[in-house]
Design an enzyme around this catalytic site. Structure first.
Site, PDB file in Angstrom:
ATOM      1  CD  GLU A   1      -2.671  -1.386   2.383  1.00 52.34           C
ATOM      2  OE1 GLU A   1      -3.100  -0.459   3.066  1.00 52.34           O
ATOM      3  OE2 GLU A   1      -2.760  -2.581   2.719  1.00 52.34           O
TER       4      GLU A   1
ATOM      5  CD1 TRP B   1      -5.892   4.459  10.411  1.00 47.66           C
ATOM      6  CD2 TRP B   1      -6.884   3.469  12.152  1.00 47.66           C
ATOM      7  NE1 TRP B   1      -5.503   3.128  10.437  1.00 47.66           N
ATOM      8  CE2 TRP B   1      -6.096   2.507  11.479  1.00 47.66           C
ATOM      9  CE3 TRP B   1      -7.590   3.070  13.280  1.00 47.66           C
ATOM     10  CZ2 TRP B   1      -6.004   1.181  11.916  1.00 47.66           C
ATOM     11  CZ3 TRP B   1      -7.494   1.750  13.710  1.00 47.66           C
ATOM     12  CH2 TRP B   1      -6.713   0.827  13.035  1.00 47.66           C
TER      13      TRP B   1
ATOM     14  CD  GLU C   1      -0.866  -6.708   6.698  1.00 51.09           C
ATOM     15  OE1 GLU C   1      -0.306  -7.417   5.829  1.00 51.09           O
ATOM     16  OE2 GLU C   1      -1.829  -5.974   6.455  1.00 51.09           O
TER      17      GLU C   1
ATOM     18  CG  HIS D   1       2.135  -3.646   8.188  1.00 52.31           C
ATOM     19  ND1 HIS D   1       2.194  -3.966   6.856  1.00 52.31           N
ATOM     20  CD2 HIS D   1       0.929  -3.035   8.371  1.00 52.31           C
ATOM     21  CE1 HIS D   1       1.066  -3.571   6.266  1.00 52.31           C
ATOM     22  NE2 HIS D   1       0.289  -2.993   7.163  1.00 52.31           N
TER      23      HIS D   1
HETATM   24  C1  RAM Z   1      -4.353  -2.027   6.129  1.00 52.32           C
HETATM   25  C2  RAM Z   1      -3.119  -1.223   6.206  1.00 52.32           C
HETATM   26  C3  RAM Z   1      -2.880  -0.507   7.505  1.00 52.32           C
HETATM   27  C4  RAM Z   1      -4.084  -0.366   8.372  1.00 52.32           C
HETATM   28  C5  RAM Z   1      -5.361  -0.402   7.600  1.00 52.32           C
HETATM   29  C6  RAM Z   1      -6.588  -0.293   8.455  1.00 52.32           C
HETATM   30  O1  RAM Z   1      -4.756  -2.158   4.799  1.00 52.32           O
HETATM   31  O2  RAM Z   1      -2.020  -2.032   5.882  1.00 52.32           O
HETATM   32  O3  RAM Z   1      -1.846  -1.101   8.235  1.00 52.32           O
HETATM   33  O4  RAM Z   1      -3.985   0.834   9.070  1.00 52.32           O
HETATM   34  O5  RAM Z   1      -5.455  -1.547   6.829  1.00 52.32           O
END
Ligand code: RAM
Length: 915
Positions: free
Chosen positions: A490, A557, A792, A810
């Site tokens: 991303e 967020w 992640e 991540h």
């Molecule tokens: C994922 C991203 C990120 C997170 C969002 C909600 O796609 O990698 O880490 O903040 O979702």
């Protein structure tokens, strides 16, 4: 006579002798160097002059102990001017230092300072990828096109050049440049500067940075030529989760102004205009996500030199874009920061060769090749190999190819390093090359924003040291222009990820300006109703993307707009970051308050007025990511359960906790900025939210309705339960962890507080077991499985070796780094910027020794302890102009001044590793 106090490390806007800044009131900082202990500054005297010595601002002797972030308060500063400044200080014993000296130069300050025109090379407009939703991207039916298919929609980067003649002795020359896309420059065949991916990624429509280069030495009296290459970058190319394109525009452009000052005082200006000509270069395309295709046969040597024949080049278009979004570069540029040698290279049965660099990075490779003319060499990038050691593309989705292609010239050794792309990888699969690759012939080029490493943590447990290493690498590789979630899939500035990681980040590196810049865009992109975007910069599809969620922001967020400035203020001591973000914070909170007060959950059938009344204080509607990625939910055997369930099951309570937390922080900030009335309002609001939370969600046994570890952690950390229930709530948490075989089950938002909450609630033994846990999910599980960055998903590689299509880089779960520095490391700020700190190492978490070092704005603060039989030996260094409280054994407090201090004290009972 040698002075015993010296001022050094003079900085303006946190940089040494910066060029081209447009801050009207730049901030000055310096450090004091001395061999003596207990040194404090009692006064300073700062003088700013012009180059010819004419005085601009003279503070006189100011009685003050402030040595960082002192704002310039003299008369208006002039565009392009170089200013000299000097400062001397008095210490607490009356000694005076010599003057320390430095300079800075202003950039172009207003639109009127620009005389250049935006120019565009002849080009086809970029193809806009069709809009798809996030859900669609992950649907099995959605086929990503082949690279060949994609190539049809990709366009070449463009070369632009202009010849010019000058005459006279050059005193200084400055080049001010920016682009639509990313650029690199050459003057007379030499590269200008060493920036990568300039002009950086910002909310371009509001703020496009220009860069300033000192090119005095690259020009000569007589004939000259300037050249620029521009590629799509973030402006036009594929970005973000769904890999869409054209988020800011669809045409490459350049704006450039060269200003020459001759020794005789005259000046000359060369600008981007119709006299430029353009041509595609050796790149067939260059897309940040997809990769680069480079045909060495199309190179045009000396294309940025005067004598180059550009007859066949095309004229450029002069276009009339507004210049009102131009700002000077603020904060660090991206640079080549490190180079790595391969760990191993092996061949697969199909003839391809796999290079292992031993470390996941963000960057690209440089490879020396011997091949035949026209040979096509393909470089694919990935973070892991599969269970059987075979190449495995761990990132899926649209346009996530990370593949570079080189077409060889076929003459001797040729070196290829892509220019306009970066990838997240540890492994590179090379195909099309017959000769075997020697380790000497390749390097991994590590790219990130040029920030100083400021922190170091190590301890007697090598696995925790590896964890620290992994955290640092996830940070470096996710701080390339903006703070990203991951550098491959991303590469987006997710506000929640940064919010949880900011305290750790501020230990490891000097992230102050980097994050201040990004916060500028968080503000720029705030919506009219106060919502803060989930990732920043956003782009034109953002609103459409959020449509399925029904709102543009999420709790935890959006709260980054309050939490991140607060962290920066605490760690770096500059109040400006609070002032600048104050209005945006207020707007965000007003939005949340409006939601809480006016909405109730659809499912609510209550009629009891007290229950209805407290709904006003609960943020219990709308979509939120909640405690994102709770391991037991993500890993659930139930096919119908997925990541979104951690959001759905926790969102109400998480949102209400963050509402309370942000109200409290905002109240503190308001108080600090002298806005007493607002402070009072938000302190009161915080109390009401907490009360409502307890009444609504916590039962008599301290059980919370969303019975997840993370919810207990947030409730305790954010003080959401009254003292009479606290013990019960903590006991529920402890039980949940025990029932989970002493494994964590926390998502993104709660994990930063996990260790602290357990330690303060008297469950140090549990915290300690989580720290040394090696079963999944745990930090050391990843270490044991060979991680080199933070993953992640904790189980991205399963115990049996199965590898998931996940990001292996991540930083969010690396937020334990902050705890390592503060607790076993033992260093905490207790006044902003570490003017006063607390040194209180927690020697009771299973280590024989630990050491934390932090380069603060005042100098090196460090704590190093070692267990020696029944005693702890502690060595502390406190920087000049600061003081510290050293807490031994959790109770004896010793106040110390600057300098080295040694302590020895009886060691407390020891928790032995049970893992
Ligand atoms: C994922 C991203 C990120 C997170 C969002 C909600 O796609 O990698 O880490 O903040 O979702």
């Amino acid at each position: 006579m040698d002075k015993s106090i010296v001022v050094k490390n003079l900085k303006v806007e946190n940089q040494h002798n910066p060029l081209g800044i447009d801050i009207r009131s730049p901030r000055f900082s310096w450090m004091i160097e001395t061999e003596q202990n207990n040194v404090l500054q009692s006064a300073y005297h700062l003088i700013v002059t012009e180059e010819d010595g004419e005085e601009v601002w003279n503070t006189g002797k100011i009685d003050s102990d402030q040595s960082i972030w002192i704002p310039y308060k003299g008369p208006s500063l002039t565009a392009r001017k170089c200013y000299l400044w000097k400062v001397r200080i008095w210490d607490n014993t009356g000694q005076i230092s010599d003057w320390g000296r430095a300079s800075w130069e202003m950039g172009l300050l207003d639109e009127d300072d620009w005389h250049a025109f935006w120019i565009e090379p002849e080009q086809e407009e970029a193809v806009e990828e069709p809009f798809i939703t996030v859900q669609e991207m992950f649907l099995r039916g959605l086929k990503d096109k082949s690279l060949d298919e994609k190539a049809k929609d990709l366009r070449p980067p463009q070369l632009l050049r202009k010849k010019f003649a000058i005459s006279g002795d050059i005193k200084k020359a400055r080049l001010y440049v920016t682009s639509h896309g990313v650029y690199q420059l050459e003057l007379n065949g030499s590269r200008v500067g060493n920036n990568e991916f300039a002009p950086d990624f910002t909310a371009y429509n509001v703020r496009l940075q220009y860069q300033t280069y000192d090119v005095t030495d690259l020009l000569a009296s007589g004939n000259n030529a300037i050249g620029a290459v521009i590629a799509d970058g973030w402006y036009i190319g594929r970005i973000q989760l769904t890999g869409h394109s054209c988020q800011f525009g669809n045409k490459l452009g350049l704006l450039m102004q060269l200003e020459i000052e001759y020794k005789d005082g005259t000046t000359e200006r060369i600008v981007s205009d119709k006299q430029f000509v353009s041509s595609p270069g050796p790149w067939q395309y260059a897309d940040l996500f997809i990769g680069e295709k480079y045909d060495a046969n199309l190179e045009q040597s000396d294309w940025s030199c005067f004598d180059f024949n550009d007859q066949n080049w095309k004229t450029v278009k002069q276009v009339d874009y507004s210049l009102d979004n131009l700002v000077a570069q603020f904060g660090p540029n991206v640079r080549v920061m490190e180079e790595l040698v391969p760990l191993s290279i092996h061949s697969e049965t199909d003839g391809s060769q796999i290079i292992d660099f031993g470390q996941i990075i963000a960057g690209r490779i440089r490879i020396a090749i011997e091949a035949k003319n026209g040979d096509i060499i393909t470089l694919q990038h990935s973070e892991v190999l599969d269970k059987d050691g075979k190449f495995f593309m761990n990132i899926i989705g649209r346009n996530k190819d990370q593949t570079d292609i080189y077409i060889a010239r076929g003459s001797g050794t040729e070196t290829y390093e892509p220019k306009f792309v970066f990838h997240g990888f540890r492994y590179v699969r090379v195909t099309g090359l017959i000769a075997s690759i020697k380790k000497d012939a390749v390097r991994a080029i590590v790219l990130y924003s040029d920030m100083e490493t400021t922190g170091h943590f190590e301890c007697s447990d090598h696995r925790l040291n590896k964890l620290q290493h992994n955290i640092q690498w996830s940070q470096k590789t996710n701080m390339l222009s903006i703070p990203t979630d991951c550098p491959q899939r991303e590469r987006a500035g997710w506000t929640g990820d940064l919010q949880v990681f900011a305290p750790t980040a501020a230990f490891n590196m000097d992230v102050y300006l980097f994050l201040e810049r990004w916060l500028g865009d968080v503000r720029n992109e705030q919506f009219a109703d106060g919502q803060i975007a989930n990732f920043v910069p956003t782009g034109k599809y953002y609103v459409k993307e959020c449509a399925s969620m029904g709102q543009l922001s999420s709790a935890g967020w959006g709260d980054a707009i309050i939490i991140v400035p607060w962290v920066l203020y605490e760690r770096y001591g500059d109040v400006r970051v609070l002032e600048q973000n104050y209005e945006a914070m207020a707007k965000w909170l007003q939005y949340v308050q409006h939601k809480a007060e006016t909405e109730i959950p659809d499912s609510m059938t209550e009629t009891d007025p007290t229950v209805l009344e407290r709904q006003k204080y609960l943020w219990n509607t709308g979509f939120h990511f909640g405690d994102w990625l709770i391991p037991s939910i993500v890993e659930s055997a139930d096919e119908n359960t997925g990541p979104m369930d951690s959001a759905i099951l926790t969102k109400e309570l998480v949102a209400t906790c963050f509402y309370a937390n942000s109200a409290l922080l905002f109240a503190k900030i308001a108080e600090l900025l002298g806005d007493k009335e607002t402070a009072h309002t938000y302190y009161t609001l915080n109390k009401r939210i907490r009360k409502a939370f307890e009444e609504e969600y916590v039962d008599v046994n301290g059980r919370i309705s969303a019975h997840f570890q993370g919810i207990y952690i947030l409730a305790l950390q954010m003080d959401m339960v009254s003292s009479k229930k606290r013990l019960l709530v903590a006991a529920q948490l402890a039980q949940l962890i025990k029932d989970n075989d002493h494994k964590l089950d926390t998502g993104f938002l709660s994990v930063p507080y996990l260790m602290d909450v357990l330690c303060t609630e008297g469950y140090e033994d549990i915290a300690y077991r989580l720290l040394y846990q090696t079963d999944c999910p745990s930090w050391l599980y990843e270490v044991d499985m060979g991680a080199t960055t933070i993953w992640e998903s904790w189980s991205a590689i399963k115990k049996d070796g199965t590898v998931g299509h996940m990001s292996f880089n991540h930083y969010a779960f690396g937020c334990i780094g902050d705890w390592l520095y503060r607790e076993p490391g033992g260093i905490k700020h207790s006044s902003p910027g570490y003017k006063h700190s607390i040194i209180a190492p927690n020697v009771n978490v299973g280590m024989k020794s630990a050491k934390a070092v932090l380069k603060t704005g005042y100098g090196i603060l460090s704590s190093a302890w070692e267990r020696n039989n029944d005693f702890i030996k502690l060595e502390v260094n406190v920087p000049p102009n600061t003081t510290a409280t050293v807490i031994l054994n959790g109770e004896n407090r010793v106040e110390v001044g600057s300098g080295f201090h040694h302590f020895q004290y009886e060691s407390p009972a020891v928790l032995k590793a049970k893992a």
